[in-house]
Enzyme design. Structure first.
Site, PDB file in Angstrom:
ATOM      1  CD  GLU A   1      28.304 -39.120   1.687  1.00  7.59           C
ATOM      2  OE1 GLU A   1      27.593 -39.424   2.661  1.00  7.59           O
ATOM      3  OE2 GLU A   1      29.538 -38.972   1.761  1.00  7.59           O
TER       4      GLU A   1
ATOM      5  CD  GLU B   1      26.133 -17.742  10.370  1.00 13.05           C
ATOM      6  OE1 GLU B   1      25.848 -17.613  11.569  1.00 13.05           O
ATOM      7  OE2 GLU B   1      27.027 -18.495   9.946  1.00 13.05           O
TER       8      GLU B   1
END
Length: 322
Positions: free
Chosen positions: A96, A127
């Site tokens: 963004e 992860e």
């Protein structure tokens, strides 16, 4: 710290049982029997606890932001690194920044364990692999002016901790954002931020309160850093990238709010500056042409307020900012 890749799920049980984000809330054991409106009220009440948890760590957040902005002002990058929800939030925040602040795509980067595929689906074992984080960061060729923000609700995710540890070893600034006290992630970073949001409504579902807290903090890190870098004029998005009709309309509104100029003047200024808001504002407030506006902005490091002050010193008769 051991990871599930070496100790296995059973070995992780004691570690997870000590985390507040994984705690079971017996008072909610019958939540599935409640009417939908009651569950909605419960969730809404849970949400109200998050801002207070963030507020308790504002000094640490501000200190981290000042350090990030200092390095980005020297040309450094902001890199988020996380897995699962935390990784997705980092990618979201990074994605963004270009439309909101006209940053280069590589200036704010989101890394998620498992790569782009992990945005939509779980990538098994990603992860749990700190070496994967090392490889992802090495591909970016980190410098001491860069910042790596590791994000993990538990504060123990090997990918996030590994990213911070590797970045720190390379001399980059490091921030560790976790939602448990005494986390390995915060300990590994120069700036540890622990937002303690407590047990989740749905046990262990850290996309809820922990995710909301992470989103709030990442909003602060990117937004306030961009304010410090001169990417806004007051609270106006003067670096907005007008890539669609809505943003082009917003650009015109921003120029109007910043200058108070008439519509015809605004259209002429934006046409002269190829639709760029900052130079258009400078054209209107300082009474300079587009080329001079571009020069003033370049010399001020893109800071509109500084450029206006310079223009006022050079051209005392120019229109004031009001």
């Amino acid at each position: 710290m051991t990871s599930s890749s070496t100790s296995g799920p059973k070995g992780l049980l004691p570690e997870l049982s000590a985390l507040t984000t994984e705690a079971f809330r017996p008072e909610l054991a019958d939540i599935d029997r409640l009417p939908t409106l009651d569950i909605a009220r419960l969730m809404n009440g849970e949400d109200t606890r998050v801002p207070a948890a963030v507020a308790a760590r504002l000094p640490e957040i501000a200190a981290a932001i000042d350090a990030v902005a200092e390095r980005m002002a020297r040309g450094g990058r902001l890199v988020y690194a996380g897995a699962g929800t935390a990784g997705r939030l980092g990618v979201l925040d990074a994605s963004e920044c270009p439309p909101t602040f006209n940053t280069d795509p590589g200036q704010v980067v989101g890394l998620i364990a498992g790569g782009p595929e992990a945005m939509l689906t779980s990538v098994e074992g990603a992860e749990d692999d700190p070496e994967l984080a090392r490889a992802d960061l090495d591909a970016l060729r980190l410098t001491p002016d860069d910042t790596v923000v590791g994000v993990s609700a538990s504060g123990r995710t090997p990918y996030a901790v590994g990213a911070v540890a590797h970045a720190r070893a390379l001399g980059a600034l490091t921030v560790g954002l976790a939602c448990n006290e005494g986390s390995a992630l915060a300990a590994a970073a120069e700036h540890g931020i622990e937002i303690v949001t407590g047990p989740e409504l749905i046990t262990g579902s850290t996309r809820l309160n922990a995710g909301t807290a992470q989103k709030l903090v990442l909003n602060m890190i990117s937004t306030i850093t961009m304010i410090r870098l001169g990417k806004t004029y007051g609270n106006l998005m003067v670096d907005v990238r007008a890539s669609n009709d809505k943003l082009r309309a917003r650009s015109r509104r921003i120029v109007a709010q910043a200058t108070g100029a008439e519509e015809a003047e605004i259209e002429a200024a934006l046409a002269a500056t190829d639709g760029e808001v900052k130079p258009a504002v400078l054209v209107l407030l300082a009474g300079v042409d587009a080329a001079e506006a571009a020069r003033l902005l370049k010399e001020s490091g893109g800071r509109l307020r500084t450029a206006l002050e310079t223009a006022a010193e050079d051209r005392p008769a120019g229109r004031s900012a009001g």
